[in-house]
Scaffold this motif. Structure first.
Motif, mmCIF file in Angstrom:
data_model
loop_
_atom_site.group_PDB
_atom_site.id
_atom_site.type_symbol
_atom_site.label_atom_id
_atom_site.label_comp_id
_atom_site.label_asym_id
_atom_site.label_seq_id
_atom_site.Cartn_x
_atom_site.Cartn_y
_atom_site.Cartn_z
ATOM 1 N N THR A 168 37.095 29.028 32.164
ATOM 2 C CA THR A 168 38.499 29.822 32.782
ATOM 3 C C THR A 168 39.519 30.419 32.144
ATOM 4 O OG1 THR A 168 37.490 27.232 34.148
ATOM 5 C CG2 THR A 168 39.749 28.112 34.030
ATOM 6 N N LEU B 266 47.246 35.945 33.364
ATOM 7 C CA LEU B 266 47.894 34.926 33.550
ATOM 8 C C LEU B 266 48.599 34.247 32.342
ATOM 9 C CD1 LEU B 266 46.018 33.202 36.074
ATOM 10 C CD2 LEU B 266 47.332 34.255 36.097
ATOM 11 N N PHE C 38 40.830 29.075 44.094
ATOM 12 C CA PHE C 38 41.087 28.001 42.798
ATOM 13 C C PHE C 38 39.857 26.740 43.869
ATOM 14 C CE2 PHE C 38 45.204 30.311 42.798
ATOM 15 C CZ PHE C 38 45.109 30.620 41.188
ATOM 16 N N GLN D 3 45.339 25.113 45.227
ATOM 17 C CA GLN D 3 46.315 26.092 45.260
ATOM 18 C C GLN D 3 47.130 26.184 46.112
ATOM 19 O OE1 GLN D 3 47.169 24.047 42.445
ATOM 20 N NE2 GLN D 3 45.788 25.064 40.424
ATOM 21 N N PRO E 230 51.839 31.019 34.958
ATOM 22 C CA PRO E 230 51.125 30.667 36.650
ATOM 23 C C PRO E 230 49.483 30.348 36.147
ATOM 24 C CG PRO E 230 51.772 33.068 35.159
ATOM 25 C CD PRO E 230 52.207 32.101 34.649
ATOM 26 N N LEU E 231 49.006 30.175 34.562
ATOM 27 C CA LEU E 231 48.167 30.187 34.313
ATOM 28 C C LEU E 231 47.745 27.741 34.512
ATOM 29 C CD1 LEU E 231 45.937 30.384 32.357
ATOM 30 C CD2 LEU E 231 46.855 29.903 30.168
ATOM 31 N N LEU E 232 48.953 27.759 34.586
ATOM 32 C CA LEU E 232 48.616 26.358 34.932
ATOM 33 C C LEU E 232 48.290 26.188 36.546
ATOM 34 C CD1 LEU E 232 52.565 25.137 33.823
ATOM 35 C CD2 LEU E 232 50.686 23.971 33.245
ATOM 36 N N THR E 233 47.888 27.566 36.969
ATOM 37 C CA THR E 233 46.782 27.127 38.140
ATOM 38 C C THR E 233 45.605 26.413 37.696
ATOM 39 O OG1 THR E 233 46.771 29.292 38.381
ATOM 40 C CG2 THR E 233 48.397 28.264 39.704
ATOM 41 N N LEU E 234 45.126 27.058 36.860
ATOM 42 C CA LEU E 234 44.410 26.804 35.925
ATOM 43 C C LEU E 234 43.657 25.603 35.042
ATOM 44 C CD1 LEU E 234 43.135 30.379 35.313
ATOM 45 C CD2 LEU E 234 42.190 29.168 37.659
ATOM 46 N N ARG E 235 44.855 25.676 34.440
ATOM 47 C CA ARG E 235 44.744 24.557 33.325
ATOM 48 C C ARG E 235 46.114 23.422 33.546
ATOM 49 N NH1 ARG E 235 41.194 25.435 29.816
ATOM 50 N NH2 ARG E 235 39.869 27.488 29.264
#
Lengths: 235, 858
Positions: free
Chosen positions: A45, A54, A89, A93, B378-383
């Motif tokens: 990830t 990101l 995702f 999301q 935006p990394l919060l979408t993954l973590r």
């Protein structure tokens, strides 16, 4: 399309330095489909996040569509994402306060495009949600939410699509359906696909599989399997 | 650059499910804006009312005042003024109600002529105003009639004459309820003053001459004759002067109200900031998705700024509307203080000012949490485990500075004084920091000291104060500040009453008889003996004037004033004077002086020595002055001072200065002579005795009024009841304004409870799933509000005690006596209110079936 060169990512927490990715290099060509697989904590990830702009890498360079991400600030990377990148995702999301149609319209609105409603409607019809346009995410099933997410990802005609465990939250049947759609839309649009997954069957559907372990590339192999044609028809 | 309309569209979409919550956040500022609009409107209406009613407030075009009988020259001067005029003598005297035999000290106003020329003496019956002037009748204050059970037609005795009560006096020009309470008026015709035998040696009488100027401009006329009046030491007032005086006085009142409203608004705004902070934290994942889709940091910030702007405008408009309603209540709240009729008019500039201030304040305070939107990755979408907002933001400091700048700017607009605005801003910041500091300290200490062995329900109730996104500190600050206002007011009020009551404890005097003529002293001593009352003190008083200080003669100083010289007319408290100039007031005032060779309990020698008795005509006469009197009027130890004692000049030297505690119920004097000088001068006596019961007091007063009608009596009970009533009336106003702060705090509490309701429901369901009964969950909630109320009340009370103690020490120079019962009452009231409101708004928490919530979690 995507060029990763000597990329490392380290985090410092509680005075200790943790290396999540260590000196990773690979390239992904235009229209290529790539899976990144590996056990939990292998850095999949993190690699996806860095590749999509990101987050910033600690060392090394990342080029997306010929643009070096290291030279861009967060807002410039946001513009780049909006122009060239699509996302799917694991937990969909979707914006909970927006209807399915509005969720798909947002990337287009951000680009300042015209006739966004028609384009969003067309995409939702393509993923079989023509009758669910005005439903909110909470009113849709998991599979339906992921299909909205898929429509949104393709809304801005991305050059590259990043998918993080796109079927991870779905049952087997729905997973196969959604996976079929991803590959089908991808093929139609000629988009590059980078897929992070635990699901080896799904990974095998891409043209190449990069296997990560403890922050390193363990293997980088070509896959010959294709998505079965009967699943494509269920779109 | 995106179109503005897109931000509004996106803000609308994003807030769809939260609009009622956003409105709830903004409810915290609604009350503050309502208070602001109502006080601003009220202030402006009041100014207009003063303009409109200035004539009625004065009752004439010009009034000339004197505190001494007019000399022949003065009389000739006044008689030469070519206008209609009326005359009034007012003085304190006893009135005896014949029907029930009770008596009371009142303000007798003996009038002649047609005063008031503007406005009227409102009476019941209406004709009483004209009737009493023609006959031997009196107009008696309506409250006095009620208190003493008298009615029109009954008789009252004033001095040696009886007057039939013509009617009750309901309202008099320029008089408010408080002045009527302190000195309830009784009007009689002036021609009966002499036969009533009321004016004896030493009687303190104020003379007023009312003029109606029928030809030309009264102000111009006043300017023409002013030098002649000032040259003989007469004061005057015109309609314009009264208008200015009233406008200035009430400007301070409305300024005070506006600033309290502004504080309530700021408290609400702090609540808004806290709520918006929670809102943004809940929106972090949505913002991260939008950032992922290509939304820039600034654009994300603008989407949420628009939301706050829209609800800020809505809340402000709502508050301003409520302000118009509230404005109609204010005349009722201030009716005892205002001497005029106030009328309701919508003041649109105040309405829009309230909206503008509301929007600016809500935006500024919301900016603090909104700035963090720019930092959401935006990394919060993954973590999801990522810290939502990282790093310090220097822009926050800029926002803090702008907020302080706005507070200073707004207070400057209201007070039109840069220094005061700065003091207000710094004090507000200080109070807020202190309150926050105390709140945090309390929380820290209790958290550390909380006994681990206490039952689980107590521990859980306390732990709830620290749940994520809690608003505990802000709740303690808002409710605490309201408590501070109310507590301080209450403790100071109690302190003032204590000062009066304690001064009469321990066998000291509690009844003062004054205006006793030398030939009445023996008789009154005898009467006191008959009633077994001790004569605690007999104080001789001689009236005199100062005519010369350090070679500066009074007539030349007053002459200079008339010609606009260095002893200006307005020279008074706090104004600068030439280093050698003596205040003109010194020469204008008729002084009441005593003589003795020792200090009283309320005095302390601070300079020089008390004068030795004078035994020969060539002995120096060393007088003692009250320190503050000497300082104010620029007189020093060693200065020669010449007095005119009813026609005889006496040269003295200032030999000492005394510090006097004026607030004690004792007779204190600006000037004290040594023995051996004034014994043969015309004088009167004041006698102090002690009565033990109200009945004893009434009986003795009745006997005094019957036998010595010119002698006036003040007893402690009367002082206490008047003080209590006056403080109560002023306190109503302060309580009303402080109520806004408390209510704002409670609204923040309601919003906080409702915002965290889902979290509370989840906690309740989890506990119930684990086997807790509804009763146990209810106790946990109750304990949470108990701790919150306790902390808020304790913080507020602690600060109010500090303020009250500071006021007592520095302003009144006496230690504060803490009434623990009163402290406990305030504490219980605030805590109880917090528990009640918290629990009432949490009532839905207990009624949700666990499964419904757990399914939603899936």
């Amino acid at each position: 399309m995507l060029k990763i060169e000597k990329v490392s990512k380290t985090y410092t927490a509680g005075g200790r330095t943790l290396t999540v990715l260590d000196n990773i290099s690979f390239q992904v060509g235009e229209s290529e489909t790539v899976s990144i697989v590996g056990p939990s904590g292998s850095g999949k990830t993190t690699l996806l996040g860095l590749s999509a702009g990101l987050d910033r890498s600690s060392t090394g360079t990342i080029e997306l569509n010929g643009v070096s991400l290291g030279a861009l600030d967060e807002d410039e990377r946001a513009v780049l994402r909006n122009q060239y990148v699509g996302f799917i995702f694991q937990n969909f999301q979707l914006l909970p306060t927006l209807t399915a149609l509005e969720n798909v319209m947002v990337p287009l609105e951000l680009r300042g495009e015209k006739h966004v409603r028609a384009r969003a409607r067309e995409l939702l019809e393509q993923v079989g949600l023509g009758d669910r346009l005005h439903h909110y995410p909470a009113q849709l099933s998991g599979g339906e939410q992921q299909r909205v997410s898929l429509a949104r990802a393709f809304a801005n005609r991305p050059r590259i699509l990043f998918a993080d465990e796109p079927t991870g939250n779905l049952d087997t049947e729905t997973s196969e359906l959604v996976a079929g759609m991803i590959f089908d839309l991808n093929r139609q649009a000629g988009t590059t696909l980078v897929l992070v997954t635990h699901n080896l069957d799904l990974a095998a559907s891409t043209g190449r599989i990069i296997k990560l372990g403890k922050g390193h590339i363990v293997s980088d192999e070509t896959s010959l399997r294709e998505v079965p044609s009967d699943k494509k028809k269920t779109l | 650059m995106k179109k503005i309309s897109w931000y509004f569209l996106m803000a609308w979409r994003d807030s769809r499910r939260d609009q009622s919550r956003l409105l709830l956040f903004i409810a915290a500022i609604v009350l503050g804006i309502a208070a602001l609009v109502s006080t601003l409107s009220f202030g402006r209406n009041l100014r207009e009312d003063i303009d409109d009613q200035a004539k009625e407030l004065l009752g004439a075009d010009m009034v000339i005042y004197s505190n001494r009988p007019l000399s022949k020259a003065d009389e000739m001067l006044l008689d030469s003024l070519p206008n209609r005029h009326s005359e009034e003598c007012s003085f304190a005297s006893m009135v005896y109600f014949v029907r029930n035999g009770q008596s009371r000290l009142v303000q007798v106003r003996a009038i002649e002529g047609d005063y008031p020329y503007y406005g009227e003496l409102e009476t019941t019956p209406a004709a009483a105003d004209t009737d009493f002037r023609e006959k031997q009748e009196a107009l008696v204050d309506k409250t006095l009639l009620l208190q003493y059970g008298a009615k029109p037609g009954d008789s009252v005795r004033i001095g040696e004459l009886s007057f039939a009560i013509a009617g009750s006096l309901d309202k008099a020009p320029g008089r408010n309820e408080i002045s009527m309470t302190v000195a309830p008026p009784v009007y009689i015709p002036l021609r009966y003053m002499e036969p009533a035998g009321l004016l004896k040696k030493g009687s303190r009488v104020n003379y007023q001459y009312y003029y109606q100027y029928l030809q030309g401009d009264p102000e111009q006329f006043a300017q023409q004759i002013a030098p002649r009046l000032e040259a003989v030491g007469l004061h005057y007032e015109t309609i314009a002067m009264r208008k200015n005086r009233m406008t200035n006085a009430f400007q301070h009142l409305t300024e005070f109200m506006t600033l309290i409203s502004f504080i309530a608004l700021l408290l609400g705004a702090v609540g808004v900031a806290s709520s918006v902070n929670i809102y943004i934290r809940e929106k972090v994942s949505d913002i991260a998705i939008l950032r992922c889709l290509g939304l820039k940091a600034r654009q994300a910030f603008l989407v949420y700024l628009v939301q706050v702007l829209v609800v800020g405008v809505l809340g402000s408009v709502l508050g301003a509307g409520l302000g118009l309603v509230l404005q109609q209540l204010l005349p009722g709240v201030f009716k005892d203080i205002l001497p005029l009729e106030t009328r309701f008019r919508v003041v649109w500039p105040a309405f829009f000012e309230g909206i503008a201030v509301g929007v600016i304040v809500s935006l500024l305070f919301a900016l603090l949490p909104l700035l963090s939107v720019r930092k959401i990755s935006p990394l919060l979408t993954l973590r999801v485990s990522l810290e939502p907002v990282r790093g310090r933001d220097p822009l926050r400091w800029l926002v803090y500075i702008v907020i302080l700048g706005f507070i200073a700017f707004f207070s400057y607009l209201r007070m039109e004084n840069g220094r005061k605005a700065l003091v207000f801003t710094v004090s507000l910041l200080g109070a807020f920091l202190v309150l926050t500091g105390i709140a945090r300290l309390f929380l820290f200490l209790i958290r550390r000291a909380f006994p681990e062995r206490w039952p689980y329900l107590w521990r859980q109730g306390f732990a709830n104060l620290f749940r994520p996104n809690n608003q505990t500190v802000i709740l303690i600050v808002t409710i605490g500040l309201g408590t501070t206002f109310i507590g301080t007011l209450f403790f100071v009020q109690q302190f003032l009453i204590d000062q009066v009551t304690t001064s009469a404890r321990g066998g000291e005097g509690n009844m003062v008889l004054f205006d006793i003529q030398p030939d009445q002293v023996k008789g009154i001593e005898g009467l006191a003996g008959q009633y077994h009352l001790p004569v605690k003190q007999e104080i001789p008083i001689v009236t005199m004037r100062i005519v010369e200080v350090r070679g500066q003669r009074g007539d030349s100083v007053l002459g200079q004033v008339a010609n606009g010289g260095s002893h200006r007319r307005g020279q008074g408290f706090g104004e600068r004077m030439d280093s050698n100039a003596v205040g003109r007031w010194v020469f204008e005032q008729e002084l009441r002086v005593t003589y003795r060779d020792s200090l009283t309990g309320s005095e302390k020698l601070v300079a020089g020595q008390l004068g030795a008795p004078v035994s020969g005509p060539n002995d120096p006469i060393s007088i003692s002055l009250a320190e503050d009197f000497a300082k104010r009027w620029n007189i020093r130890v060693g200065d020669p001072v010449v007095f005119d004692v009813q026609g005889v000049r006496i040269a003295t030297v200032v030999g000492s200065l005394r510090k006097v505690q004026w607030q004690r119920l004792e007779l204190s004097f600006f000037v004290v002579f040594p023995r051996g000088v004034l014994e043969r001068a015309p004088q009167f006596d004041v006698m102090i005795t002690r009565v033990n019961t109200p009945e004893e007091s009434a009986r003795f007063q009745r006997a005094i009024v019957e036998k010595f009608p010119n002698v006036s009596v003040i007893d402690l009970q009367l002082v206490l009841s008047v003080l209590d009533e006056v403080l109560g009336k002023i306190g109503d106003v302060i309580r009303f304004m402080a109520g806004f702060c408390i209510l704002t705090g409670l609204i923040v509490l309601i919003t906080s409870v409702l915002i965290s309701k889902y979290q509370r429901i989840r906690e309740s369901v989890l506990l119930r799933t684990l086997g807790a009964t509804r009763r146990q969950v209810r106790i946990i909630l109750l304990l949470e509000y108990f701790f919150l109320g306790t902390l808020a009340a304790a913080t507020g009370i602690l600060l109010s005690l500090v303020f009250a103690e500071a006021l007592a020490r520095w302003s009144f120079e006496a230690p504060l006596m803490i009434h623990w019962v009163a402290v406990a009452e305030i504490f219980v009231a605030i805590m109880g209110l917090t528990m009640l409101i918290g629990l009432y708004n949490s009532r839905g928490v207990l009624n949700r079936p666990p499964l419904e919530v757990l399914r939603r979690e899936d």
